[in-house]
Design a protein around this motif. Structure first.
Motif, PDB file in Angstrom:
ATOM      1  N   ILE A 189       0.772  -1.089   0.060  1.00  0.00           N
ATOM      2  CA  ILE A 189       0.088  -0.015  -0.101  1.00  0.00           C
ATOM      3  C   ILE A 189       0.866   1.343  -0.038  1.00  0.00           C
ATOM      4  N   TRP A 190       1.877   1.274   0.797  1.00  0.00           N
ATOM      5  CA  TRP A 190       2.937   2.245   0.879  1.00  0.00           C
ATOM      6  C   TRP A 190       3.483   2.743  -0.457  1.00  0.00           C
ATOM      7  N   VAL A 191       3.879   1.525  -1.286  1.00  0.00           N
ATOM      8  CA  VAL A 191       4.496   1.622  -2.359  1.00  0.00           C
ATOM      9  C   VAL A 191       3.419   2.192  -3.494  1.00  0.00           C
ATOM     10  N   GLU A 192       2.322   1.623  -3.700  1.00  0.00           N
ATOM     11  CA  GLU A 192       1.248   2.035  -4.394  1.00  0.00           C
ATOM     12  C   GLU A 192       0.906   3.495  -4.177  1.00  0.00           C
ATOM     13  N   SER A 193       0.819   3.941  -2.828  1.00  0.00           N
ATOM     14  CA  SER A 193       0.581   5.381  -2.610  1.00  0.00           C
ATOM     15  C   SER A 193       1.494   6.209  -3.233  1.00  0.00           C
ATOM     16  N   ALA A 194       2.841   6.043  -3.075  1.00  0.00           N
ATOM     17  CA  ALA A 194       3.780   6.735  -3.738  1.00  0.00           C
ATOM     18  C   ALA A 194       3.577   6.830  -5.437  1.00  0.00           C
ATOM     19  N   GLU A 195       3.374   5.915  -5.981  1.00  0.00           N
ATOM     20  CA  GLU A 195       2.822   5.822  -7.615  1.00  0.00           C
ATOM     21  C   GLU A 195       1.579   6.696  -7.690  1.00  0.00           C
ATOM     22  N   LEU A 223      -3.504  11.928   1.202  1.00  0.00           N
ATOM     23  CA  LEU A 223      -3.020  10.529   0.994  1.00  0.00           C
ATOM     24  C   LEU A 223      -1.674  10.355   1.840  1.00  0.00           C
ATOM     25  N   GLU A 224      -0.930  11.467   2.556  1.00  0.00           N
ATOM     26  CA  GLU A 224       0.022  11.270   3.339  1.00  0.00           C
ATOM     27  C   GLU A 224      -0.201  10.764   4.546  1.00  0.00           C
ATOM     28  N   ALA A 225      -1.478  11.360   5.025  1.00  0.00           N
ATOM     29  CA  ALA A 225      -2.214  10.931   6.323  1.00  0.00           C
ATOM     30  C   ALA A 225      -2.480   9.393   6.290  1.00  0.00           C
ATOM     31  N   PHE A 226      -2.946   8.865   5.113  1.00  0.00           N
ATOM     32  CA  PHE A 226      -3.440   7.601   5.014  1.00  0.00           C
ATOM     33  C   PHE A 226      -2.220   6.884   4.963  1.00  0.00           C
ATOM     34  N   THR A 227      -1.313   7.161   4.228  1.00  0.00           N
ATOM     35  CA  THR A 227       0.083   6.314   4.307  1.00  0.00           C
ATOM     36  C   THR A 227       0.712   6.251   5.649  1.00  0.00           C
ATOM     37  N   LEU A 228       0.786   7.413   6.279  1.00  0.00           N
ATOM     38  CA  LEU A 228       1.390   7.461   7.641  1.00  0.00           C
ATOM     39  C   LEU A 228       0.515   6.403   8.599  1.00  0.00           C
ATOM     40  N   SER A 285      -2.012  -1.725   9.139  1.00  0.00           N
ATOM     41  CA  SER A 285      -3.186  -2.213   8.715  1.00  0.00           C
ATOM     42  C   SER A 285      -3.745  -1.359   7.827  1.00  0.00           C
ATOM     43  N   PHE A 286      -5.129  -1.452   7.377  1.00  0.00           N
ATOM     44  CA  PHE A 286      -5.774  -0.773   6.386  1.00  0.00           C
ATOM     45  C   PHE A 286      -6.289   0.137   7.063  1.00  0.00           C
ATOM     46  N   ASP A 287      -6.234   1.692   6.581  1.00  0.00           N
ATOM     47  CA  ASP A 287      -6.805   2.706   7.138  1.00  0.00           C
ATOM     48  C   ASP A 287      -7.940   3.018   6.212  1.00  0.00           C
ATOM     49  N   LEU A 288      -9.224   2.302   6.438  1.00  0.00           N
ATOM     50  CA  LEU A 288     -10.231   2.229   5.631  1.00  0.00           C
ATOM     51  C   LEU A 288     -10.948   3.585   5.704  1.00  0.00           C
ATOM     52  N   VAL A 289     -11.029   4.348   6.958  1.00  0.00           N
ATOM     53  CA  VAL A 289     -11.700   5.625   6.768  1.00  0.00           C
ATOM     54  C   VAL A 289     -10.948   6.644   6.050  1.00  0.00           C
ATOM     55  N   GLY A 290      -9.545   6.463   6.195  1.00  0.00           N
ATOM     56  CA  GLY A 290      -8.665   7.464   5.303  1.00  0.00           C
ATOM     57  C   GLY A 290      -8.868   7.028   3.768  1.00  0.00           C
ATOM     58  N   PHE A 291      -9.091   5.719   3.424  1.00  0.00           N
ATOM     59  CA  PHE A 291      -9.226   5.327   2.077  1.00  0.00           C
ATOM     60  C   PHE A 291     -10.634   6.094   1.633  1.00  0.00           C
ATOM     61  N   ALA A 292     -11.455   5.996   2.234  1.00  0.00           N
ATOM     62  CA  ALA A 292     -12.973   6.527   2.140  1.00  0.00           C
ATOM     63  C   ALA A 292     -12.716   7.910   1.614  1.00  0.00           C
ATOM     64  N   GLN A 293     -11.801   8.587   2.424  1.00  0.00           N
ATOM     65  CA  GLN A 293     -11.537  10.197   2.121  1.00  0.00           C
ATOM     66  C   GLN A 293     -11.080  10.279   0.784  1.00  0.00           C
ATOM     67  N   LEU A 294      -9.928   9.476   0.477  1.00  0.00           N
ATOM     68  CA  LEU A 294      -9.088   9.628  -0.730  1.00  0.00           C
ATOM     69  C   LEU A 294     -10.449   9.489  -1.900  1.00  0.00           C
TER      70      LEU A 294
END
Length: 208
Positions: free
Chosen positions: A35-41, A107-112, A119-128
């Motif tokens: 997820i971290w690597v995909e977030s950078a892409e 996105l940075e908050a989700f990645t952090l 684990s998967f930040d589902l709330v952060g993903f919903a934000q994105l």
């Protein structure tokens, strides 16, 4: 509909993970790292460089979010069966309240959060998703298409290198987009229909 679609996606993710490794849960793969690597892409496709003109490549941004979703579902599935996991995920998604703000900061908050908790930040993903106007129905359509293509590739020699990715001068994902556009994504067997359509076209090319 949302609950049923989420259950389908969880089931499909469990199946494709099992194709790659039958004991995938026991392996405890670092899905959070993927997820971290995909977030950078994803950030590269959205744009972040202040020294050059950049515009978000929204289709690629959504594709990267779908890739992240694959890994997120895998993390969620570590905690139980698809039906049980779906109940909790639905509750979290419905309780989430996206806010205005900068997509890159979200996105940075989700990645952090992902790296800190592994684990998967589902709330952060919903934000994105909200930031880029990716509705759940579109996430479902894009996810099922990519999942079916991944399974199709595995079933046709992707692992040993015998799979041919380009047919008649077009990549398989182009064929996928064309075939999925002709099907009813709301059909209960949408993923099976799409797989059969891909298989039929691929076989026709191989015979030709």
């Amino acid at each position: 509909m949302m609950k049923e679609q989420l259950q389908v996606m969880l089931r499909l993710q469990d199946e494709i993970n099992s194709v790659v490794n039958a004991d995938w849960r026991g392996q405890k793969f670092p899905w959070y790292r993927a997820i971290w690597v995909e977030s950078a892409e994803l950030l590269d496709h959205y744009g972040w460089k202040w020294w050059k003109k950049q515009s978000p490549e929204m289709d690629q941004v959504k594709l990267e979010l779908v890739d992240i979703w694959h890994f997120g579902l895998s993390l969620e599935l570590q905690h139980g069966a698809p039906e049980i996991v779906a109940e909790r995920m639905i509750a979290e998604l419905q309780a989430s309240k996206p806010t205005a703000g900068d997509f890159r900061e979200h996105l940075e908050a989700f990645t952090l959060n992902t790296l800190a908790s592994r684990s998967f930040d589902l709330v952060g993903f919903a934000q994105l998703m909200a930031d880029v106007e990716l509705e759940f129905a579109e996430l479902y359509q894009r996810y099922v298409g990519k999942n079916v293509l991944n399974r199709f590739r595995q079933d046709n020699g992707y692992k040993d290198g015998s799979y041919v990715k380009t047919w008649q001068g077009r990549e398989d994902n182009e064929h996928l987009a064309e075939l999925s556009g002709a099907l009813d994504t709301a059909a209960p067997d949408y993923s099976e229909q799409l797989y059969r359509a891909l298989q039929s076209r691929y076989q026709a090319v191989a015979v030709a």
